[in-house]
Design a protein around this motif. Structure first.
Motif, PDB file in Angstrom:
ATOM      1  N   GLU A 400      37.865  43.361  42.207  1.00 15.76           N
ATOM      2  CA  GLU A 400      36.779  42.561  42.766  1.00 15.76           C
ATOM      3  C   GLU A 400      35.487  42.731  41.957  1.00 15.76           C
ATOM      4  OE1 GLU A 400      38.785  44.515  44.463  1.00 15.76           O
ATOM      5  OE2 GLU A 400      39.967  42.959  45.480  1.00 15.76           O
ATOM      6  N   LEU A 401      35.200  43.977  41.541  1.00 17.01           N
ATOM      7  CA  LEU A 401      33.994  44.211  40.736  1.00 17.01           C
ATOM      8  C   LEU A 401      34.100  43.536  39.377  1.00 17.01           C
ATOM      9  CD1 LEU A 401      33.131  47.955  41.504  1.00 17.01           C
ATOM     10  CD2 LEU A 401      31.838  45.930  42.178  1.00 17.01           C
ATOM     11  N   LEU A 435      39.943  33.668  36.962  1.00 18.98           N
ATOM     12  CA  LEU A 435      39.134  34.894  36.951  1.00 18.98           C
ATOM     13  C   LEU A 435      39.927  36.074  37.500  1.00 18.98           C
ATOM     14  CD1 LEU A 435      35.671  33.529  38.190  1.00 18.98           C
ATOM     15  CD2 LEU A 435      36.429  33.912  35.847  1.00 18.98           C
ATOM     16  N   GLU A 436      40.715  35.826  38.523  1.00 19.87           N
ATOM     17  CA  GLU A 436      41.525  36.903  39.099  1.00 19.87           C
ATOM     18  C   GLU A 436      42.546  37.404  38.089  1.00 19.87           C
ATOM     19  OE1 GLU A 436      44.280  37.724  43.084  1.00 19.87           O
ATOM     20  OE2 GLU A 436      43.408  35.741  42.705  1.00 19.87           O
ATOM     21  N   TRP A 437      43.145  36.487  37.325  1.00 25.54           N
ATOM     22  CA  TRP A 437      44.128  36.884  36.319  1.00 25.54           C
ATOM     23  C   TRP A 437      43.471  37.730  35.230  1.00 25.54           C
ATOM     24  CZ3 TRP A 437      44.951  36.484  31.114  1.00 25.54           C
ATOM     25  CH2 TRP A 437      46.238  36.721  30.660  1.00 25.54           C
ATOM     26  N   ALA A 442      42.482  43.117  32.759  1.00 27.18           N
ATOM     27  CA  ALA A 442      41.500  44.131  32.357  1.00 27.18           C
ATOM     28  C   ALA A 442      41.811  45.469  33.004  1.00 27.18           C
ATOM     29  CB  ALA A 442      40.094  43.673  32.733  1.00 27.18           C
ATOM     30  N   LEU A 443      42.268  45.470  34.246  1.00 27.86           N
ATOM     31  CA  LEU A 443      42.641  46.725  34.900  1.00 27.86           C
ATOM     32  C   LEU A 443      43.801  47.393  34.186  1.00 27.86           C
ATOM     33  CD1 LEU A 443      42.394  45.981  38.738  1.00 27.86           C
ATOM     34  CD2 LEU A 443      40.992  47.558  37.401  1.00 27.86           C
ATOM     35  N   GLU A 444      44.720  46.614  33.674  1.00 25.43           N
ATOM     36  CA  GLU A 444      45.870  47.175  32.963  1.00 25.43           C
ATOM     37  C   GLU A 444      45.448  47.851  31.667  1.00 25.43           C
ATOM     38  OE1 GLU A 444      48.585  44.009  32.383  1.00 25.43           O
ATOM     39  OE2 GLU A 444      49.060  43.765  34.528  1.00 25.43           O
ATOM     40  N   LYS A 445      44.424  47.323  31.016  1.00 29.82           N
ATOM     41  CA  LYS A 445      43.967  47.926  29.764  1.00 29.82           C
ATOM     42  C   LYS A 445      43.253  49.246  29.989  1.00 29.82           C
ATOM     43  CE  LYS A 445      43.440  43.697  27.039  1.00 29.82           C
ATOM     44  NZ  LYS A 445      44.289  44.112  25.902  1.00 29.82           N
ATOM     45  N   ASP A 446      42.684  49.461  31.193  1.00 29.08           N
ATOM     46  CA  ASP A 446      42.044  50.722  31.581  1.00 29.08           C
ATOM     47  C   ASP A 446      40.883  51.084  30.663  1.00 29.08           C
ATOM     48  OD1 ASP A 446      41.759  52.856  33.293  1.00 29.08           O
ATOM     49  OD2 ASP A 446      43.030  54.192  32.100  1.00 29.08           O
ATOM     50  N   THR A 447      40.142  50.072  30.227  1.00 30.39           N
ATOM     51  CA  THR A 447      38.939  50.320  29.426  1.00 30.39           C
ATOM     52  C   THR A 447      37.697  49.745  30.099  1.00 30.39           C
ATOM     53  OG1 THR A 447      39.384  48.333  28.109  1.00 30.39           O
ATOM     54  CG2 THR A 447      40.155  50.447  27.231  1.00 30.39           C
ATOM     55  N   GLY A 448      37.784  49.472  31.398  1.00 32.17           N
ATOM     56  CA  GLY A 448      36.628  49.021  32.147  1.00 32.17           C
ATOM     57  C   GLY A 448      36.190  47.617  31.776  1.00 32.17           C
ATOM     58  N   ALA A 449      34.874  47.400  31.850  1.00 28.44           N
ATOM     59  CA  ALA A 449      34.327  46.066  31.611  1.00 28.44           C
ATOM     60  C   ALA A 449      34.486  45.632  30.158  1.00 28.44           C
ATOM     61  CB  ALA A 449      32.852  46.038  32.004  1.00 28.44           C
ATOM     62  N   ARG A 450      34.703  46.577  29.253  1.00 26.98           N
ATOM     63  CA  ARG A 450      34.873  46.204  27.838  1.00 26.98           C
ATOM     64  C   ARG A 450      36.117  45.344  27.642  1.00 26.98           C
ATOM     65  NH1 ARG A 450      33.301  51.752  27.299  1.00 26.98           N
ATOM     66  NH2 ARG A 450      31.222  51.940  26.362  1.00 26.98           N
ATOM     67  N   ALA A 451      37.122  45.514  28.523  1.00 28.54           N
ATOM     68  CA  ALA A 451      38.355  44.748  28.369  1.00 28.54           C
ATOM     69  C   ALA A 451      38.139  43.268  28.665  1.00 28.54           C
ATOM     70  CB  ALA A 451      39.437  45.313  29.297  1.00 28.54           C
ATOM     71  N   LEU A 452      37.134  42.925  29.460  1.00 32.98           N
ATOM     72  CA  LEU A 452      36.914  41.534  29.823  1.00 32.98           C
ATOM     73  C   LEU A 452      36.609  40.675  28.603  1.00 32.98           C
ATOM     74  CD1 LEU A 452      34.729  42.069  33.034  1.00 32.98           C
ATOM     75  CD2 LEU A 452      37.163  41.480  32.923  1.00 32.98           C
ATOM     76  N   THR A 479      42.287  27.202  33.602  1.00 30.12           N
ATOM     77  CA  THR A 479      43.177  27.423  34.735  1.00 30.12           C
ATOM     78  C   THR A 479      44.041  28.651  34.501  1.00 30.12           C
ATOM     79  OG1 THR A 479      44.887  26.002  33.794  1.00 30.12           O
ATOM     80  CG2 THR A 479      43.219  24.946  35.202  1.00 30.12           C
ATOM     81  N   ARG A 480      44.632  29.136  35.585  1.00 31.93           N
ATOM     82  CA  ARG A 480      45.512  30.304  35.469  1.00 31.93           C
ATOM     83  C   ARG A 480      46.763  29.985  34.649  1.00 31.93           C
ATOM     84  NH1 ARG A 480      46.269  35.127  39.590  1.00 31.93           N
ATOM     85  NH2 ARG A 480      48.023  36.183  38.599  1.00 31.93           N
ATOM     86  N   PRO A 481      47.397  28.807  34.821  1.00 31.03           N
ATOM     87  CA  PRO A 481      48.562  28.509  33.958  1.00 31.03           C
ATOM     88  C   PRO A 481      48.244  28.555  32.466  1.00 31.03           C
ATOM     89  CG  PRO A 481      48.501  27.025  35.829  1.00 31.03           C
ATOM     90  CD  PRO A 481      47.226  27.804  35.856  1.00 31.03           C
ATOM     91  N   TYR A 482      47.029  28.149  32.097  1.00 30.78           N
ATOM     92  CA  TYR A 482      46.667  28.219  30.675  1.00 30.78           C
ATOM     93  C   TYR A 482      46.607  29.674  30.206  1.00 30.78           C
ATOM     94  CZ  TYR A 482      43.663  28.352  26.563  1.00 30.78           C
ATOM     95  OH  TYR A 482      43.149  28.619  25.326  1.00 30.78           O
ATOM     96  N   LEU A 483      46.029  30.556  31.022  1.00 32.97           N
ATOM     97  CA  LEU A 483      45.938  31.962  30.650  1.00 32.97           C
ATOM     98  C   LEU A 483      47.316  32.624  30.630  1.00 32.97           C
ATOM     99  CD1 LEU A 483      42.751  33.004  32.693  1.00 32.97           C
ATOM    100  CD2 LEU A 483      42.894  32.348  30.298  1.00 32.97           C
ATOM    101  N   GLU A 484      48.221  32.149  31.493  1.00 28.18           N
ATOM    102  CA  GLU A 484      49.587  32.685  31.513  1.00 28.18           C
ATOM    103  C   GLU A 484      50.474  32.023  30.479  1.00 28.18           C
ATOM    104  OE1 GLU A 484      50.719  31.983  35.518  1.00 28.18           O
ATOM    105  OE2 GLU A 484      49.829  33.855  36.280  1.00 28.18           O
TER     106      GLU A 484
END
Length: 495
Positions: A400-401, A435-437, A442-452, A479-484
């Motif tokens: 969420e953050l 945005l959710e995707w 970014a959470l999977e990369k575990d590098t915080g906001a830098r991953a965004l 869209t999410r399909p484009y990112l996926e």
């Protein structure tokens, strides 16, 4: 010896205008001795020679002693050079260029300050006002923003109290001392002196430690220097000396010592100078650096090179008082969470107060339970921790953050891309699912906001390349399909 080589005792260097220095020193800067590189605030009044060279009385005395061995004390001659000479001898000579670079000039201390220039409580932003400004740029980390806001607020008040104490001390100090001595009384001390509370910021990588302090630098009119602890080494080894962090603050203050003494220093990557364990080599960038930082954190008079990170014979030196400099240290402290979990698991494992072994494994705020004992086990010496009484922990970022960081701050990443495409007259829109995707990746990369930014740069590269090809494109919806990689972005044409 020819006549034109005889010393003329009737012409004085300072009294002759025929050979002025090629470079006029500004009244705002101190003269620096050409030999010992000390400014006039330390070495006393300077003697200006042809070519713009300045010499202190001590260096001139040494020079004459080495030549004449006469024993004459030339330093007794005040406000004039130690020898008179015929300036016609210098006619047509090419004098060396001794101009001091701008970055090495030291500003003079103001002898009499105007009371109107003093800070007042009206000029000091309250903690809630500082936090409100930080909220516009930094998402989350409420405790950290509150702690930093209070520290900066108290720092401003400390500056005000210091100015008031100096003003009172300068008013009739000698008269009060004479009266007290005549009456056999001991002069009473003034109000209690406010000491600074240095801050130690803990938080996982990408949680916003450095960004928080950098944002303060933009919002507050106070000199701020950001140094990296990884570059610091023990004195005498390759790397930056400890005093280099104060040199950066002095440069940020425009070489104004008085202004630098009211500044803030942020030392990043402070966890990298932890004590090295089980090493046979000399630890020149670990515990020794912590020990040398002690004098800066507590407050002392420090000799720092002006305009350089290294001391050498050609660099002017300035004395900076660190008693009123606020130090903020920050570090990710990888592995500290395991030390905290190990301590917490040692509690009772049976009964009503028992703790499960995996209870703290997924706690994103585990660093909030840190103690000085945990930091000592990590490798920080107790003397160092004692000078950083305020511990501030930053939380690990949640999904969420991360979604809020993408779109809410004033300089959010999405707003930056929107502005870039606006120059092509194209509107950029991100769907919430997209945005959710991005936050999940970014959470999977575990590098915080830098991953965004890393994720966005990857997907936005094709869009930034293709959009300028067609001037009829009016808007692009991510869209999410484009990112996926299951579809493309939704493109709308003009009209």
């Amino acid at each position: 010896m020819s006549d034109n080589q005889n010393i003329d005792t009737t012409t004085n260097i300072n009294e002759t205008d025929t050979n002025k220095t090629s470079t006029d020193h500004s009244d705002d800067y101190e003269k620096i001795c050409y030999v010992c590189r000390r400014p006039e605030s330390k070495a006393g009044e300077m003697i200006t020679m042809p070519g713009g060279m300045n010499f202190c009385h001590e260096c001139m005395q040494k020079a004459f002693d080495s030549i004449s061995k006469s024993g004459m004390d030339f330093s007794k001659l005040q406000n004039m050079p130690f020898m008179n000479m015929n300036l016609n001898d210098f006619a047509g000579m090419q004098m060396p260029n001794t101009e001091i670079p701008e970055k090495n000039k030291i500003k003079k201390k103001s002898k009499a300050k105007d009371a109107e220039k003093f800070l007042t409580m009206k000029d000091v932003p309250a903690p809630h006002q500082i936090k409100a400004q930080l909220d516009a740029y930094v998402i989350g980390q409420e405790r950290a923003k509150r702690a930093v806001s209070v520290a900066v607020y108290n720092h401003y008040k400390r500056v005000i109290l210091r100015q008031q104490d100096e003003l009172r001390a300068n008013e009739n100090t000698e008269e009060k001392a004479e009266n007290a001595a005549a009456q056999g009384m001991q002069m009473q001390g003034g109000e209690p002196e406010i000491e600074k509370s240095n801050i130690l910021m803990l938080g996982p990588t990408g949680s916003g430690k450095t960004y928080l302090v950098k944002t303060l630098a933009k919002l507050l009119d106070v000199p701020l220097a950001i140094a990296d602890a990884t570059a610091l080494t023990e004195a005498g080894y390759i790397g930056d000396d400890i005093e280099s962090v104060v040199s950066k603050l002095l440069a940020a203050a425009g070489n104004d010592v008085e202004k630098a003494e009211q500044g803030i220093i942020f030392i990043d990557e402070i966890d990298k100078i932890a004590k090295k364990k089980n090493t046979m080599s000399r630890d020149v960038s670990g515990e020794s650096v912590q020990q040398e930082l002690l004098k800066l954190l507590e407050g002392s008079q420090v000799e720092v090179p002006v305009g350089s990170n290294q001391k050498n014979a050609l660099t002017p030196m300035a004395t900076v008082d660190t008693n009123n400099i606020l130090f903020i240290c920050g570090g990710a402290f990888p592995g500290l969470d395991d030390i905290i979990k190990e301590r917490l698991k040692k509690r009772s494992t049976m009964g009503f107060n028992s703790h499960l072994k995996d209870e703290f494994d997924n706690d994103p705020d585990i660093l909030s339970q840190v103690t000085t004992e945990d930091l000592r086990n990590f490798g920080m010496i107790p003397e160092f921790l004692g000078r950083l009484p305020v511990l501030v922990s930053l939380q690990g970022l949640t999904k969420e953050l991360l979604m809020r960081i993408l779109k809410e701050p004033k300089n959010a990443i999405l707003k930056q891309y929107e502005r870039l495409l606006a120059l092509d007259e194209v509107k950029l829109v991100f769907e919430d699912d997209a945005l959710e995707w991005i936050a999940e990746r970014a959470l999977e990369k575990d590098t915080g906001a830098r991953a965004l930014r890393a994720i966005l740069e990857d997907f936005m590269m094709d869009i930034m390349y293709e959009i300028p090809k067609d001037p009829n494109i009016g808007s692009v919806v991510i869209t999410r399909p484009y990112l996926e990689k299951k579809g493309g972005p939704r493109i709308e044409m003009r009209g």
